[in-house]
Design a protein around this motif. Structure first.
Motif, PDB file in Angstrom:
ATOM      1  N   LEU A   1      54.687  63.697  28.764  1.00  0.00           N
ATOM      2  CA  LEU A   1      53.416  62.968  28.651  1.00  0.00           C
ATOM      3  C   LEU A   1      53.498  61.742  29.551  1.00  0.00           C
ATOM      4  O   LEU A   1      54.546  61.089  29.626  1.00  0.00           O
ATOM      5  N   GLU A   2      52.434  61.458  30.284  1.00  0.00           N
ATOM      6  CA  GLU A   2      52.429  60.235  31.101  1.00  0.00           C
ATOM      7  C   GLU A   2      51.047  59.607  31.033  1.00  0.00           C
ATOM      8  O   GLU A   2      50.050  60.301  31.224  1.00  0.00           O
ATOM      9  N   ILE A   3      50.999  58.317  30.705  1.00  0.00           N
ATOM     10  CA  ILE A   3      49.714  57.599  30.637  1.00  0.00           C
ATOM     11  C   ILE A   3      49.836  56.387  31.544  1.00  0.00           C
ATOM     12  O   ILE A   3      50.766  55.596  31.409  1.00  0.00           O
ATOM     13  N   ALA A   4      48.940  56.285  32.535  1.00  0.00           N
ATOM     14  CA  ALA A   4      49.011  55.131  33.446  1.00  0.00           C
ATOM     15  C   ALA A   4      47.616  54.515  33.514  1.00  0.00           C
ATOM     16  O   ALA A   4      46.618  55.237  33.548  1.00  0.00           O
ATOM     17  N   GLY A   5      47.574  53.199  33.503  1.00  0.00           N
ATOM     18  CA  GLY A   5      46.265  52.549  33.562  1.00  0.00           C
ATOM     19  C   GLY A   5      46.412  51.133  34.039  1.00  0.00           C
ATOM     20  O   GLY A   5      47.535  50.635  34.210  1.00  0.00           O
ATOM     21  N   ALA A   6      45.283  50.493  34.312  1.00  0.00           N
ATOM     22  CA  ALA A   6      45.354  49.078  34.711  1.00  0.00           C
ATOM     23  C   ALA A   6      44.028  48.418  34.376  1.00  0.00           C
ATOM     24  O   ALA A   6      42.975  49.064  34.399  1.00  0.00           O
ATOM     25  N   GLY A   7      44.116  47.124  34.065  1.00  0.00           N
ATOM     26  CA  GLY A   7      42.916  46.298  33.862  1.00  0.00           C
ATOM     27  C   GLY A   7      42.945  45.219  34.915  1.00  0.00           C
ATOM     28  O   GLY A   7      44.011  44.675  35.217  1.00  0.00           O
ATOM     29  N   THR A   8      41.819  44.944  35.536  1.00  0.00           N
ATOM     30  CA  THR A   8      41.835  44.035  36.683  1.00  0.00           C
ATOM     31  C   THR A   8      40.657  43.073  36.639  1.00  0.00           C
ATOM     32  O   THR A   8      39.535  43.458  36.301  1.00  0.00           O
ATOM     33  N   PHE A   9      40.928  41.794  36.977  1.00  0.00           N
ATOM     34  CA  PHE A   9      39.826  40.845  37.228  1.00  0.00           C
ATOM     35  C   PHE A   9      39.892  40.545  38.716  1.00  0.00           C
ATOM     36  O   PHE A   9      40.937  40.132  39.216  1.00  0.00           O
ATOM     37  N   ASP A  10      38.828  40.795  39.448  1.00  0.00           N
ATOM     38  CA  ASP A  10      38.855  40.400  40.867  1.00  0.00           C
ATOM     39  C   ASP A  10      37.442  40.071  41.287  1.00  0.00           C
ATOM     40  O   ASP A  10      36.482  40.327  40.554  1.00  0.00           O
ATOM     41  N   ASP A  11      37.344  39.464  42.458  1.00  0.00           N
ATOM     42  CA  ASP A  11      35.982  39.130  42.894  1.00  0.00           C
ATOM     43  C   ASP A  11      35.594  39.980  44.100  1.00  0.00           C
ATOM     44  O   ASP A  11      34.918  39.542  44.997  1.00  0.00           O
ATOM     45  N   LEU A  12      36.105  41.222  44.112  1.00  0.00           N
ATOM     46  CA  LEU A  12      35.695  42.133  45.198  1.00  0.00           C
ATOM     47  C   LEU A  12      34.314  42.698  44.919  1.00  0.00           C
ATOM     48  O   LEU A  12      33.533  42.974  45.819  1.00  0.00           O
ATOM     49  N   THR A  13      34.055  42.943  43.633  1.00  0.00           N
ATOM     50  CA  THR A  13      32.713  43.502  43.309  1.00  0.00           C
ATOM     51  C   THR A  13      32.055  42.556  42.311  1.00  0.00           C
ATOM     52  O   THR A  13      32.718  41.643  41.792  1.00  0.00           O
ATOM     53  N   ASP A  14      30.784  42.803  42.011  1.00  0.00           N
ATOM     54  CA  ASP A  14      30.116  41.862  41.120  1.00  0.00           C
ATOM     55  C   ASP A  14      30.521  42.099  39.668  1.00  0.00           C
ATOM     56  O   ASP A  14      30.457  41.191  38.859  1.00  0.00           O
ATOM     57  N   ASP A  15      31.034  43.323  39.299  1.00  0.00           N
ATOM     58  CA  ASP A  15      31.405  43.395  37.877  1.00  0.00           C
ATOM     59  C   ASP A  15      32.805  42.783  37.685  1.00  0.00           C
ATOM     60  O   ASP A  15      33.734  43.009  38.443  1.00  0.00           O
ATOM     61  N   ARG A  16      32.862  41.980  36.627  1.00  0.00           N
ATOM     62  CA  ARG A  16      34.054  41.148  36.420  1.00  0.00           C
ATOM     63  C   ARG A  16      35.298  42.005  36.230  1.00  0.00           C
ATOM     64  O   ARG A  16      36.292  41.861  36.898  1.00  0.00           O
ATOM     65  N   THR A  17      35.213  42.939  35.232  1.00  0.00           N
ATOM     66  CA  THR A  17      36.464  43.664  34.931  1.00  0.00           C
ATOM     67  C   THR A  17      36.402  45.078  35.532  1.00  0.00           C
ATOM     68  O   THR A  17      35.367  45.749  35.468  1.00  0.00           O
ATOM     69  N   ARG A  18      37.524  45.478  36.113  1.00  0.00           N
ATOM     70  CA  ARG A  18      37.590  46.839  36.680  1.00  0.00           C
ATOM     71  C   ARG A  18      38.892  47.463  36.187  1.00  0.00           C
ATOM     72  O   ARG A  18      39.741  46.787  35.598  1.00  0.00           O
ATOM     73  N   GLY A  19      39.057  48.778  36.425  1.00  0.00           N
ATOM     74  CA  GLY A  19      40.324  49.377  35.985  1.00  0.00           C
ATOM     75  C   GLY A  19      40.283  50.889  36.116  1.00  0.00           C
ATOM     76  O   GLY A  19      39.298  51.462  36.610  1.00  0.00           O
ATOM     77  N   TYR A  20      41.378  51.510  35.692  1.00  0.00           N
ATOM     78  CA  TYR A  20      41.424  52.987  35.730  1.00  0.00           C
ATOM     79  C   TYR A  20      42.335  53.463  34.604  1.00  0.00           C
ATOM     80  O   TYR A  20      43.117  52.671  34.040  1.00  0.00           O
TER      81      TYR A  20
END
Lengths: 140, 688, 141
Positions: free
Chosen positions: B240-259
């Motif tokens: 089993l493998e679970i990979a993810g990330a939460g990101t705050f950046d100012d590249l786009t207008d939505d504050r939080t991004r991730g996968y």
């Protein structure tokens, strides 16, 4: 328990008794050959061998040297040494053991080709890839 | 942590020497090639004085003390206990796993487990007379090596590069080289890109028992802060493998991004494989911005399947998420869910001879939109059977008969133009004559196979919706097949004649292997994807390989005027120092394949090992029609016995409004000699 | 010109026909390879030979647009095979490789189906190449 080697100390001037199954004396060379369960005693030391040749000094009363062969065991109250053959020069108190020398003391054994014991100093020197097994006490 | 008292085993210690003097006072002096063996430890020295009452060994060097063959202490003199577990060695060096060396004025052995070094210098680099200062070293007031936990604890440590102090740390802990799995920081790497600026990622690895671990990787750059988590777990029959990330950046207008990517596969003893592979991301540019994946679509699936000689059974539920900018506003008319199931049994027909199969299958396509036609949902249920048989003629002719018949019913929603339910009976058969011939010569074996086929396909019943068979290919594998269509929804019609020829040469020794396959179908009506008029394109496939190193494969479809409709070539060379992969693909623009612009692309990837230390790699994706590169990657690597440095630059020439072109650079330095990093085998010699 | 028919009287084809037991498949890829091999070699109840194989495949994106969209995939495949007689000694072993491709424009349902079909076509190619290799082995036997 430690390896107590001091036990080899022995007074070489003490009297030497020799008992054996048979004795043959050669008047010409002055050599006496004891054979069959030969047991030599001097103080607390015992040496047993299949055959011992006693070499007397020029004054024929003093024993100069004992040549033991056919499997020799040298025992003192605390140590024992075995070898194929041994030669004990009384005056210098030096015993030379040669061939499959094995010194045992409790669980510890030392094996070597040759060993020279200085009975007056109570020291022994062994040569020829000596192998000693001992149980460490672990103390510093 | 409790102090694991390493118990001495029962076996006695052994001392070997050329000579031994039994002194008074229970002292024994061994001299000449002295060796002491006890409980896995082995010591060699020139002289050892053993005081059996004190239980101590006074040792004169050169001393070599080995605890297993991975922990070695070299010293000039030492005072040790007779079980070799405690004591002091002077002007000594601790060598770990033949890689990391720690030199110290004094080394202290404690309980046969800890080794304490005072005023020590640690390095994995070769120190030579010509180059006394190693590439990197760590000076520390004290270092403790714990051979049970396999850790190195430094206090008041200064990290020096080429003799220049770079970093001071009051306390520092490193895993020793032999340990390949321990909780702690992994090698940080620096990543920059035009969007993110210069960023650093410092992964921290945590072991969770023997079969699971989690890596937490914070990433910080001028305009982004991201926390990545990767959890992995191994099962007896699966992982089993679970990979993810939460990101705050100012590249786009939505504050939080991730996968989030989660995948797990398990096998049962009976041969059933089941699992899931789920992928999702917050927006279409995220995976590219953070260099996680260059996928242009996310395919999630839950599946269970079993394959064996009797047949196959599989069930899959797909979910699709497009990442293509041009698809975003029509996303709800693209299939969001697709469920398929199939159960097939194969059998040999003893009476009839030959081999057969029967199969039941189904598929459900779901689109979120409910608009007429563009929001169409389709359910298909079908049964299919097939039988094939060969006849061997005494002359060496092989006559093969193949046949298949299928009955499919379709239920369609949100599409008024499609009758529902629609039912269709379809079938196909073919007679294939092959006359393979073989010649064995000293230069190898040649096999020539001329093939001729007469076939027929047809269907009765309603027009059925087309979902799974819009992408059709023609090559030497399906030139003689009963149908070129990949799925259930489309069926060929009418008579068919095909001719084929293949020539294969298997060389012996120097002469390369090569093969040529050639063929064409006549009177074929699969729309003009594969045919001009009623004749298919020519199919030509050429293969050549010289030894194990060089291999070339080329395949082309030439139209009636012998102009290439498709031309694809792959060339690989794998030499001892140089490796290259060259791929060329040309596909002519083709409305049937809704390809409006022809594809003419050359990609090549090479890597070259200049010397035992330097290596470099180059990867280019070049658009031949557009006349410019779409991706360029350069890599430079330096690796010696104590350090591995990797520098990578990638340039992506995307120009779409949400994905601007971007240059990324990554740089990482790994110190060999710590935590199982394998230094290059090339130990440098101290060249005079 | 030295050519003899493979299915002729002492042809290699006859020596193999119905005599080879193929290693059982355990996934979609090996299922397609075994189906094609069994069609070329014929099914067998009393095999004289055993054919074992290991397959590796890889997929690469081709035709990447300036919108980073992949319009075509190529699948490369390699199969290491080994034909052994009943005593277990190897008659012929070798490696065959090839590639197929499928376009990726249009719906994901069509893409998933085209990908599975491309894998099956690749296995048909590798199986045919293995069969040709086996013919050579049996002849020089």
């Amino acid at each position: 328990q430690q390896i107590a080697f001091g036990g080899l100390q022995q007074d070489p001037t003490a009297p030497v008794e020799v008992t054996a199954d048979s004795l043959a004396v050669d008047q010409a060379t002055g050599l006496a050959t004891f054979s069959g369960n030969v047991l030599i005693g001097q103080g607390e030391m015992r040496m047993s061998a299949a055959q011992v040749v006693v070499v007397y000094g020029t004054t024929s009363e003093e024993i100069e040297r004992l040549e033991a062969s056919g499997g020799v065991t040298l025992a003192t109250p605390s140590d024992a040494a075995e070898a194929d053959s041994a030669s004990y020069t009384i005056a210098s108190g030096e015993v030379t053991l040669t061939g499959n020398v094995l010194v045992t003391q409790g669980a510890n054994t030392i094996a070597a080709e040759r060993m020279v014991i200085d009975l007056t100093a109570g020291t022994g020197r062994m040569d020829g890839r000596v192998k000693t097994t001992f149980t460490p006490s672990g103390a510093q | 942590q409790e102090r694991a008292q390493t118990q001495a085993s029962g076996a006695p210690a052994v001392l070997l020497a050329d000579s031994l003097v039994l002194g008074a006072g229970n002292v024994l002096v061994a001299a000449g090639n002295v060796e002491v063996l006890y409980d896995g430890a082995r010591l060699t020295a020139s002289r050892v004085t053993y005081d059996s009452t004190a239980g101590s060994l006074a040792i004169d060097g050169p001393i070599r003390l080995e605890q297993g063959e991975r922990v070695v202490i070299l010293a000039s003199s030492a005072q040790l206990s007779d079980d070799l577990r405690n004591g002091i060695l002077t002007s000594a060096r601790l060598v770990l796993d033949r890689q990391l060396q720690l030199a110290a004025a004094e080394i202290n052995r404690v309980d046969g487990r800890y080794t304490q070094l005072y005023k020590t210098v640690a390095s994995a680099c070769e120190v030579c007379a010509a180059r006394p200062v190693p590439l990197w070293q760590i000076r520390a007031k004290e270092v403790v090596h714990d051979s049970v936990e396999q850790q190195l604890y430094f206090t008041k440590a200064t990290f020096e590069i080429a003799g220049v102090p770079v970093l001071y740390l009051p306390r520092m802990r490193f895993p020793d080289p032999e340990l390949s799995r321990a909780t702690g920081f992994l090698v940080p790497n620096i990543r920059t890109s035009t969007q993110l600026g210069v960023g650093i990622e410092v992964p921290y690895f945590i072991t969770l028992g023997d079969s699971a671990d989690v890596t937490v990787s914070p990433f910080v750059s001028p305009n982004a802060r991201s926390l990545g988590v990767q959890y992995r777990q191994a099962f007896a029959r699966g992982d089993l493998e679970i990979a993810g990330a939460g990101t705050f950046d100012d590249l786009t207008d939505d504050r939080t991004r991730g996968y989030l990517f989660a995948s797990g596969t398990w096998q049962t003893a009976g041969g059933l494989t089941y699992g899931f592979d789920l992928k999702t991301t917050s927006d279409i540019a995220y995976l590219l911005d953070y260099d996680i994946s260059s996928a242009d679509r996310l395919e999630s699936a839950i599946f269970a399947e079993k394959f064996d000689t009797q047949g196959r059974a599989l069930a899959r539920l797909y979910h699709f998420q497009t990442l293509r900018e041009s698809d975003i506003d029509i996303a709800d008319t693209l299939p969001a869910y697709y469920a398929t199931a199939l159960y097939e049994r194969r059998f040999s027909a003893p009476g009839l001879g030959g081999q057969g199969y029967w199969q039941v299958s189904g598929g459900q396509v779901l689109r979120e939109s409910t608009l007429d036609e563009s929001g169409r949902d389709v359910l298909r249920l079908g049964a299919k059977g097939g039988w094939s048989r060969d006849w061997l003629m005494p002359s060496g002719l092989l006559l093969g008969f193949d046949s298949t018949a299928a009955l499919d019913q379709y239920w369609t929603h949100d599409d008024s133009t499609q009758t529902s339910p629609a039912i269709r009976l379809s079938g196909a058969s073919s007679l294939t004559l092959t006359y393979p011939m073989l010649r064995a010569t000293s230069r190898g074996t040649d096999v020539i196979t001329p093939i001729a086929q007469l076939g027929w396909s047809g269907f009765r019943g309603d027009r059925v919706p087309q979902e799974d068979s819009t992408l059709v290919e023609l090559d030497e594998a399906n030139l003689m097949a009963l149908s070129r269509y990949p799925g259930h929804d489309a069926s060929e019609t009418g008579p068919r004649a095909a001719l084929g020829f293949s020539y294969a040469h298997a060389g012996t020794g120097k002469i390369p292997d090569y093969s040529l396959k050639l063929g064409r179908i006549f009177t074929l009506d699969t729309g003009d994807t594969l045919a001009t008029g009623d004749r298919s394109n020519w199919v030509i496939a050429l293969q050549a390989s010289l030894g194990a190193k060089t291999h070339m494969s080329t395949r082309a479809q030439l139209d009636g005027a012998l102009e290439p409709a498709k031309l694809e070539t792959r060339l690989t060379y794998a030499g001892p120092q140089f490796e290259a992969d060259i791929v060329h693909a040309y596909v002519r623009a083709d409305p049937d394949e809704n390809r409006d612009k022809s594809l003419n692309e050359l990609t090549f990837a090479t890597d070259y090992q200049w010397s035992s230390r330097w290596s470099s790699g180059l990867a280019v994706r070049y658009d031949l029609d557009g006349g410019q590169a779409s991706k360029l990657g350069v890599e430079l690597g330096y690796r010696n016995e104590c350090v591995a440095v990797a520098l990578g630059v990638t340039r992506r020439f995307t120009n779409a409004d949400t994905l601007e072109a971007s240059t990324g650079m990554s740089f990482s330095v790994a110190l060999a000699g710590f935590g199982g990093t394998q230094a290059s085998a090339a130990r440098s010699q101290c060249l005079r | 010109c030295g050519f003899t028919p493979v299915y002729g009287p002492e042809g290699a084809g006859l020596a193999l026909r119905g005599k080879v037991a193929v290693q059982a498949p355990d996934d979609a890829t090996s299922y397609a390879l075994v189906a094609r091999l069994q069609r070329r070699l014929g099914l067998t109840q009393s095999p004289d030979y055993r054919l074992t194989y290991t397959i590796t495949t890889a997929s690469t994106s081709v035709g990447v647009t300036d919108e980073e969209a992949t319009t075509r995939y190529q699948i490369t495949g390699q199969a290491r095979y080994s034909l052994t007689d009943l005593q277990g000694s190897v008659v012929r072993s070798g490696t065959v490789s090839n590639f197929t491709a499928y376009s990726a424009i249009g719906s994901d349902v069509a893409l998933v189906t085209a990908r599975a079909d491309a894998n099956e076509r690749l296995m048909v190619m590798l199986a045919d190449q293995i069969f040709t290799g086996l013919l050579g082995a049996v002849t020089t036997q």
